[in-house]
Design an enzyme around this catalytic site. Structure first.
Site, PDB file in Angstrom:
ATOM      1  N   ASN A   1      19.224 -32.614 -13.723  1.00  7.07           N
ATOM      2  CA  ASN A   1      19.348 -31.508 -14.681  1.00  7.07           C
ATOM      3  C   ASN A   1      20.498 -30.635 -14.229  1.00  7.07           C
ATOM      4  O   ASN A   1      20.469 -30.098 -13.116  1.00  7.07           O
ATOM      5  CB  ASN A   1      18.040 -30.699 -14.724  1.00  7.07           C
ATOM      6  CG  ASN A   1      18.189 -29.414 -15.512  1.00  7.07           C
ATOM      7  OD1 ASN A   1      19.003 -29.311 -16.421  1.00  7.07           O
ATOM      8  ND2 ASN A   1      17.388 -28.413 -15.169  1.00  7.07           N
ATOM      9  N   GLY A   2      21.507 -30.484 -15.074  1.00  7.58           N
ATOM     10  CA  GLY A   2      22.603 -29.596 -14.728  1.00  7.58           C
ATOM     11  C   GLY A   2      23.963 -30.213 -14.943  1.00  7.58           C
ATOM     12  O   GLY A   2      24.126 -31.150 -15.727  1.00  7.58           O
ATOM     13  N   GLU A   3      24.939 -29.676 -14.233  1.00  3.79           N
ATOM     14  CA  GLU A   3      26.311 -30.156 -14.305  1.00  3.79           C
ATOM     15  C   GLU A   3      26.941 -30.085 -12.915  1.00  3.79           C
ATOM     16  O   GLU A   3      26.744 -29.115 -12.184  1.00  3.79           O
ATOM     17  CB  GLU A   3      27.155 -29.291 -15.260  1.00  3.79           C
ATOM     18  CG  GLU A   3      26.656 -29.209 -16.686  1.00  3.79           C
ATOM     19  CD  GLU A   3      26.857 -30.489 -17.477  1.00  3.79           C
ATOM     20  OE1 GLU A   3      27.594 -31.383 -17.004  1.00  3.79           O
ATOM     21  OE2 GLU A   3      26.256 -30.600 -18.566  1.00  3.79           O
TER      22      GLU A   3
ATOM     23  N   LEU B   1      19.812 -33.562 -22.733  1.00  2.00           N
ATOM     24  CA  LEU B   1      20.729 -32.869 -23.626  1.00  2.00           C
ATOM     25  C   LEU B   1      22.113 -33.398 -23.271  1.00  2.00           C
ATOM     26  O   LEU B   1      22.658 -33.088 -22.209  1.00  2.00           O
ATOM     27  CB  LEU B   1      20.658 -31.349 -23.410  1.00  2.00           C
ATOM     28  CG  LEU B   1      21.661 -30.504 -24.204  1.00  2.00           C
ATOM     29  CD1 LEU B   1      21.445 -30.671 -25.705  1.00  2.00           C
ATOM     30  CD2 LEU B   1      21.568 -29.036 -23.813  1.00  2.00           C
TER      31      LEU B   1
ATOM     32  N   CYS C   1      19.338 -30.699 -18.824  1.00  2.00           N
ATOM     33  CA  CYS C   1      18.208 -31.479 -19.294  1.00  2.00           C
ATOM     34  C   CYS C   1      16.909 -30.944 -18.710  1.00  2.00           C
ATOM     35  O   CYS C   1      16.857 -29.850 -18.159  1.00  2.00           O
ATOM     36  CB  CYS C   1      18.391 -32.941 -18.882  1.00  2.00           C
ATOM     37  SG  CYS C   1      20.021 -33.617 -19.279  1.00  2.00           S
TER      38      CYS C   1
ATOM     39  N   ILE D   1      25.823 -33.805 -22.777  1.00  5.63           N
ATOM     40  CA  ILE D   1      26.967 -32.898 -22.686  1.00  5.63           C
ATOM     41  C   ILE D   1      28.233 -33.656 -22.286  1.00  5.63           C
ATOM     42  O   ILE D   1      29.290 -33.485 -22.873  1.00  5.63           O
ATOM     43  CB  ILE D   1      26.707 -31.775 -21.664  1.00  5.63           C
ATOM     44  CG1 ILE D   1      25.461 -30.965 -22.041  1.00  5.63           C
ATOM     45  CG2 ILE D   1      27.926 -30.879 -21.509  1.00  5.63           C
ATOM     46  CD1 ILE D   1      25.603 -30.141 -23.296  1.00  5.63           C
TER      47      ILE D   1
ATOM     48  N   ILE E   1      25.722 -10.005 -29.645  1.00  7.11           N
ATOM     49  CA  ILE E   1      24.528  -9.594 -30.376  1.00  7.11           C
ATOM     50  C   ILE E   1      24.636  -8.126 -30.776  1.00  7.11           C
ATOM     51  O   ILE E   1      25.265  -7.324 -30.069  1.00  7.11           O
ATOM     52  CB  ILE E   1      23.257  -9.846 -29.530  1.00  7.11           C
ATOM     53  CG1 ILE E   1      22.017  -9.832 -30.417  1.00  7.11           C
ATOM     54  CG2 ILE E   1      23.143  -8.861 -28.381  1.00  7.11           C
ATOM     55  CD1 ILE E   1      20.830 -10.515 -29.786  1.00  7.11           C
TER      56      ILE E   1
END
Length: 613
Positions: free
Chosen positions: A69-71, A46, A2, A48, A283
């Protein structure tokens, strides 16, 4: 994953909305803020884990408020322990676990977390703020503090709104050397970064602010691995497998970046062995010599993953260059940020979480510069006068790398050589490049207990991995609301690698030896029998061809005069050397281009939202 925000300055609510909106790409699922006594806390989410709105933030747990913010990857294990100690939980999120752990363990709670994080907890009883940033700096944390005035955010431009800020010219000088602004500085005098592996406390009553280092690499190698190579291989396999497994938990679709290299292939191999129908992404470049997508496809076929190839073209790359500053905020000159943005943009169409192979090169000696530097280091046993004579002979060669070696061995100290080498070695276009080289952690070179290769590994982990790779990945993925997780950056893997003898990682000219031997248990070695290729763009070619007019328009003499710390005439001559094919100056040109674009953005924002003196 986040964006967090907080301040002791009581801004008008409209200003708070602007600050949160500035980073809405970091968390599009929910945005909100609360005033709690002297503190305002805000959050862009965000979602999750635990997608229910009960886990929106700021989140309340007893008398604590938190933005995160994070996990925390081991939150389920921690939750079981804390439940046994009497703590009760109302959500299935890791955010609640952070606050309960803080109540139980105090400031030492950070030592119990395995994850990537930047969080702040507000104690409504004591009016204290406590926060921390993860061990390796995967998640950003910017702040400003002056007396009772304290403000923090995930993106520094959020802090800038409503303030008068000034450009930090020394930080810009460091940027021109390293390609990023090293912590604890930021591009602004008034804003700093909380360093990786640090926590802080701020007292809203007194304005007292202090930071504390809670984690560091074992530079003295108090614990050396004593087992034989085969045992180390088995132990590391278990560690990496667990690091992948705990990062595969999410309540949203998940995939893996697969470049075709050793690190990402290992992560993809372990993930696909334990989980069905894993989605992988790579990519593709049109330019010959830069494209590894064909190798990634072969590996994906072997692993039987659901593979997606995304093509990078000049037109879309140029569009992203123009919007670069919105996501990166500070000057940042790793050109692979552009393909990272492009890869994230298209990956997000399929998943919300992606695993990457970042961290393997630093810990397991994968960069080609380690092999080169290990050889060149032997020359530093010779007197400087003799090295200069050797340099005169080598410099006659038209080969670009030979010329760099000649420049390098003329440096009086090996530590300054490595710092210069990371940024391109040639700095005659800067007025005073030595200012930019004086960054934290240079003292690693004086360590007597580590080998040269161990010093390089530790130095890159603390500087390049933190300031460059993590910045590139965090901003590049979050620009499109995509979460990136890096199993090889699990602090247990990093710490274990530090204990291993050099020969387990680099022997017989084989780099990342132990990682390769683990990977070959999952995929045949012949799939990887090729030179290492970096995740780079063909800038040297583009600057002389498709982007030639773009470069000359943005780096004219008049534009160069606006850049602090450079010699305008030498810089312009350097650009012309590149255009004529005399010398590859793509790295330096890209640094200048990024800075001029950033400066243009600052002037634009100064008119509408904040002032730059």
């Amino acid at each position: 994953m986040c964006g967090i925000y907080g301040s002791t300055v009581r801004y008008d609510d409209n200003i708070i909305f602007q600050k949160l909106a500035r980073a809405d790409f970091r968390g599009p699922d929910y945005s909100g803020f609360e005033h709690n006594g002297p503190v305002t806390l805000g959050h862009n989410r965000l979602a999750i884990v635990d997608l229910d709105h009960r886990s929106d933030q700021p989140l309340t747990y007893k008398h604590l408020k938190v933005v995160f913010n994070g996990e925390i990857y081991n939150y389920k294990t921690l939750k079981i322990k804390l439940t046994a100690l009497g703590y009760r939980f109302q959500t299935d999120s890791d955010t609640e676990v952070i606050t309960a752990a803080y109540l139980e363990y105090g400031e030492n709670c950070v030592n119990h977390f395995n994850g990537m994080f930047a969080f702040v907890i507000f104690d409504t009883r004591t009016l204290q703020l406590f926060g921390a940033r993860d061990r390796l700096g995967k998640k950003p944390f910017y702040y400003t503090q002056n007396g009772l005035d304290f403000e923090f955010a995930s993106q520094p431009s959020q802090i800038c709104i409503g303030r008068n800020v000034t450009i930090n010219e020394q930080a810009i000088n460091e940027y021109f050397v390293w390609g990023y602004v090293p912590e604890p500085k930021s591009a602004w005098n008034e804003i700093q970064k909380l360093e990786a592996g640090h926590s802080f406390c701020f007292d809203c009553n007194t304005g007292s602010f202090r930071t504390r280092k809670y984690w560091e690499l074992d530079l003295n190698h108090a614990e050396r691995y004593e087992g034989v190579y085969q045992q180390a291989q088995a132990d590391l396999t278990r560690l990496i497998t667990n690091a992948v497994d705990i990062r595969m938990h999410a309540d949203v679709p998940l995939g893996v970046y697969l470049s075709g290299g050793i690190d990402s292939s290992l992560v993809a191999a372990i993930a696909s062995k334990n989980y069905n129908n894993v989605k992988t992404f790579c990519i593709k470049f049109r330019e010959k010599g830069f494209d590894e997508s064909v190798f990634a496809q072969k590996i994906a076929d072997h692993l039987k993953t659901d593979h997606h190839t995304i093509e990078c073209n000049k037109e879309e790359g140029l569009e992203l260059i123009e919007s670069f500053g919105r996501y990166y905020d500070e000057p940042f000159a790793d050109s692979s940020a552009i393909p990272s943005l492009l890869l994230s943009k298209h990956t997000k169409k399929h998943v919300t979480v992606v695993l990457s192979g970042d961290g393997g090169d630093e810990s397991f000696l994968g960069y080609s510069r380690y092999k080169w530097f290990n050889m060149v280091n032997q020359l530093f046993k010779c007197p400087l006068a003799l090295r200069k004579r050797i340099a005169d002979i080598i410099s006659i060669s038209p080969n670009y790398r030979h010329k760099l070696i000649a420049m390098g061995i003329c440096n009086p100290e090996v530590k300054s050589l490595y710092g210069l080498m990371l940024g391109g070695l040639e700095y005659s276009w800067l007025e005073n490049p030595n200012i930019g080289l004086q960054v934290p952690f240079m003292d690693i070179w004086s360590s007597k207990s580590t080998s040269m290769l161990q010093k390089l590994s530790a130095f890159d982990t603390k500087t390049y991995l933190n300031g460059d790779i993590n910045t590139k990945v965090d901003r590049g993925t979050m620009a499109f609301s995509l979460e990136a997780r890096a199993p090889l950056m699990d602090y247990r893997v990093i710490a274990f690698a530090q204990t291993l003898p050099d020969s387990y990682k680099f022997k017989y000219g084989i780099q990342k030896r132990i990682l390769k031997d683990i990977l070959y248990q999952y995929a045949p070695a012949q799939l990887f029998d090729r030179p290492k290729s970096g995740f780079t763009m063909p800038l040297s070619h583009w600057f002389k061809n498709e982007l030639r007019d773009h470069v000359m328009d943005h780096l004219s003499i008049s534009e160069l005069k606006n850049i602090p710390g450079i010699n305008v005439q030498k810089s312009f001559a350097m650009i012309n050397d590149h255009m004529s094919g005399k010398w590859n100056r793509a790295t330096q040109i890209w640094k200048l281009l990024v800075y001029t674009q950033w400066l243009k953005d600052q002037r634009s924002k100064a008119i509408s939202t904040y002032q730059v003196a």
